[in-house]
Design a protein around this motif. Structure first.
Motif, PDB file in Angstrom:
ATOM      1  N   LYS A  89       0.840  -1.200   0.000  1.00 47.94           N
ATOM      2  CA  LYS A  89       0.000   0.000   0.000  1.00 47.94           C
ATOM      3  C   LYS A  89       0.871   1.243   0.000  1.00 47.94           C
ATOM      4  CE  LYS A  89      -0.590  -0.264   4.964  1.00 47.94           C
ATOM      5  NZ  LYS A  89      -1.446  -0.592   6.083  1.00 47.94           N
TER       6      LYS A  89
ATOM      7  N   THR B 247       0.156   4.564 -10.635  1.00 49.09           N
ATOM      8  CA  THR B 247       0.518   5.079  -9.311  1.00 49.09           C
ATOM      9  C   THR B 247       1.939   5.648  -9.352  1.00 49.09           C
ATOM     10  OG1 THR B 247      -0.874   3.452  -8.194  1.00 49.09           O
ATOM     11  CG2 THR B 247       0.870   4.471  -6.877  1.00 49.09           C
TER      12      THR B 247
ATOM     13  N   LYS C 176      -4.141  -4.801  -7.578  1.00 50.07           N
ATOM     14  CA  LYS C 176      -5.155  -4.242  -8.475  1.00 50.07           C
ATOM     15  C   LYS C 176      -5.682  -2.856  -8.087  1.00 50.07           C
ATOM     16  CE  LYS C 176      -9.205  -6.836  -6.876  1.00 50.07           C
ATOM     17  NZ  LYS C 176      -8.587  -7.441  -5.676  1.00 50.07           N
ATOM     18  N   ASP C 177      -5.477  -2.447  -6.850  1.00 46.12           N
ATOM     19  CA  ASP C 177      -5.886  -1.085  -6.482  1.00 46.12           C
ATOM     20  C   ASP C 177      -4.881  -0.035  -6.951  1.00 46.12           C
ATOM     21  OD1 ASP C 177      -8.095  -2.109  -5.273  1.00 46.12           O
ATOM     22  OD2 ASP C 177      -7.172  -2.181  -3.278  1.00 46.12           O
ATOM     23  N   LEU C 178      -3.672  -0.460  -7.244  1.00 46.48           N
ATOM     24  CA  LEU C 178      -2.596   0.490  -7.561  1.00 46.48           C
ATOM     25  C   LEU C 178      -2.273   0.573  -9.048  1.00 46.48           C
ATOM     26  CD1 LEU C 178      -0.172  -0.467  -4.640  1.00 46.48           C
ATOM     27  CD2 LEU C 178      -1.495   1.645  -4.828  1.00 46.48           C
TER      28      LEU C 178
END
Lengths: 305, 305
Positions: free
Chosen positions: B85, B264, B243-245
């Motif tokens: 993160k 990102t 997958k969030d980045l």
């Protein structure tokens, strides 16, 4: 005979393209006056071509050459291409006395040292002024020499010359050197290398041979006596003879897409001669592989007009 | 301690990124459970990594490993990253029992063999069904085996197995094999390899171990008795935890720009895990170099929030 592929240039990009072409059974000709390309002129060991922790350019070039020589269907011709045209979906390439034909072409002829047109640069060429410290450096044992330029090539030349020359002066126009941290660190630790930034070289002076260099830093004009000046100011690709077939950017590099294709169908380019941003051996080799695979795909649907 | 760069993955891309990062004095950590990556599983000699005319994957991986080990400022950690993160412009990476922080990250963890979910594939995994012919092939000396897939990996596996197994059957769904000409040529010359195109595998059957494979070619259903089925149907990158980045394409590959940047800031990717079209060792290595140089440029203007 009509070749499937003609590759112009025998550096890392051209050699890798030939290896990949051979693996796909393409009848390939590679033009190179100097297999291995600029690797032969590398001033210090190559330490960033993965798989060889530290190897001199000559040896690495020889490994590349041996790899090329075991390929099937690849002919090596030590001539220079002077002209290229496309007719009936075939490329015709002329050297000084011969013509060759091919369905596709990969231009991978790299680039040549950039001239700075300094006062005295042309006049003293070969008499103290040079572009290849590895070739000519040993002539200046225990003499003072200058390097004009501040990138990796300049710093690697200085590292090479530090064991030969007495004092070394590096002149860079910009505010910072562009050489990587490792090279800068090495140079800073050397007592016989002096570096100048924000400095314009004014003139290379001499009689029969180079005797001094004058330069301006901020507003101060200075002159240092020395015996040689090596220009290490980057490279310019040799692309004029191609200008009807390809688009060039402002650096005269060939503009290619992600498949290494130019604006002319069947004509590809790879390595330092292209607009790829990163000029590194491993990158040039990679682009050669991509170009050869693109040629293979292109030929699957090829039709002669 | 906050690293300048954390690299996830120790294959050709990750190792080359580490070499370039080290040259620029970046404090680097590289996560790899297996330095050399998938090279260790190569079925035949590598003949298209320029500079090594013919070398087995294990040896090439060891050369890469040695090259990595001489780099300064590079720490190697044999753990797997499970979570990542970004907070306050720093990346925090978690392994099973530790946390690490870094200003930048390069994801270069490659991809894992693609599963086909054939009937019987899961059931007989490790009991005749496998994904690594080099690892498991020797168990099937003088037995009949099948390979499902028609690309280079499938053909290279068949070449490797041809000296071990009795008969080899290659099944490809499409009309053509995708393996390169050289590999296809070698296979065609082997009397104990039989190839099928336009063929769907219906079921892998057995009792305790694999006993047979049934398949359909055109409208004909057939069954062959054999002892092993190797799935060689390409690779899927392991990207879910990212997958969030990052943006993923339809193959779950990380979408990067020409500098290997993801969506990102500070997060880069290189090698087979990206959407780069050509999956080759030399290309992966090149992308690692480009990513590390992009990290270096990014850090020149880095500020922690």
């Amino acid at each position: 005979m009509i070749f499937d592929l003609i590759i112009i240039g025998g550096g890392p990009a051209g050699i890798t393209a030939a290896i990949y072409a051979s693996r796909n059974n393409l009848n390939t000709l590679i033009f190179s006056e100097n297999i291995g390309g600029m690797l032969f002129n590398k001033a210090v060991n190559v330490e960033n071509y993965t798989g060889f922790p530290s190897i001199n350019g000559f040896e690495l070039a020889n490994n590349f050459k041996k790899h090329l020589e075991v390929q099937e269907h690849v002919e090596i011709v030590e001539e220079q291409v002077e002209e290229i045209k496309k007719e009936n979906n075939l490329f015709h390439l002329k050297t000084y006395n011969k013509e060759y034909s091919s369905r596709t072409v990969i231009v991978a002829s790299g680039s040549k040292p950039r001239e700075l047109n300094l006062k005295g640069e042309k006049e003293f060429l070969g008499r103290g002024v040079g572009y290849c410290p590895v070739c000519d450096g040993p002539l200046f044992k225990n003499k003072d020499v200058a390097i004009v330029g501040g990138g990796n090539a300049a710093f690697e030349s200085a590292i090479f010359l530090s064991n030969i020359a007495k004092n070394i002066y590096i002149f860079e126009r910009g505010e910072h050197f562009l050489a990587d941290g490792k090279n800068q660190g090495r140079i800073m630790a050397m007592p016989n290398v002096k570096t100048y930034t924000k400095t314009d070289v004014l003139e290379i002076k001499g009689d029969k041979f180079v005797k001094s260099i004058s330069f301006k830093q901020e507003d101060k004009i200075m002159e240092i006596e020395l015996s040689a000046v090596f220009i290490q100011a980057g490279y310019t690709p040799k692309t004029e003879y191609l200008k009807d077939l390809v688009d060039l950017n402002e650096r005269k590099e060939i503009i290619v897409d992600e498949n290494m294709a130019t604006k002319t169908e069947g004509l590809f380019a790879a390595g330092d001669i292209t607009n790829s941003k990163v000029k590194q051996i491993i990158v040039a080799a990679s682009l050669g592989a991509i170009a050869a695979l693109s040629v293979y795909n292109y030929l699957l649907n090829y039709e002669q007009n």
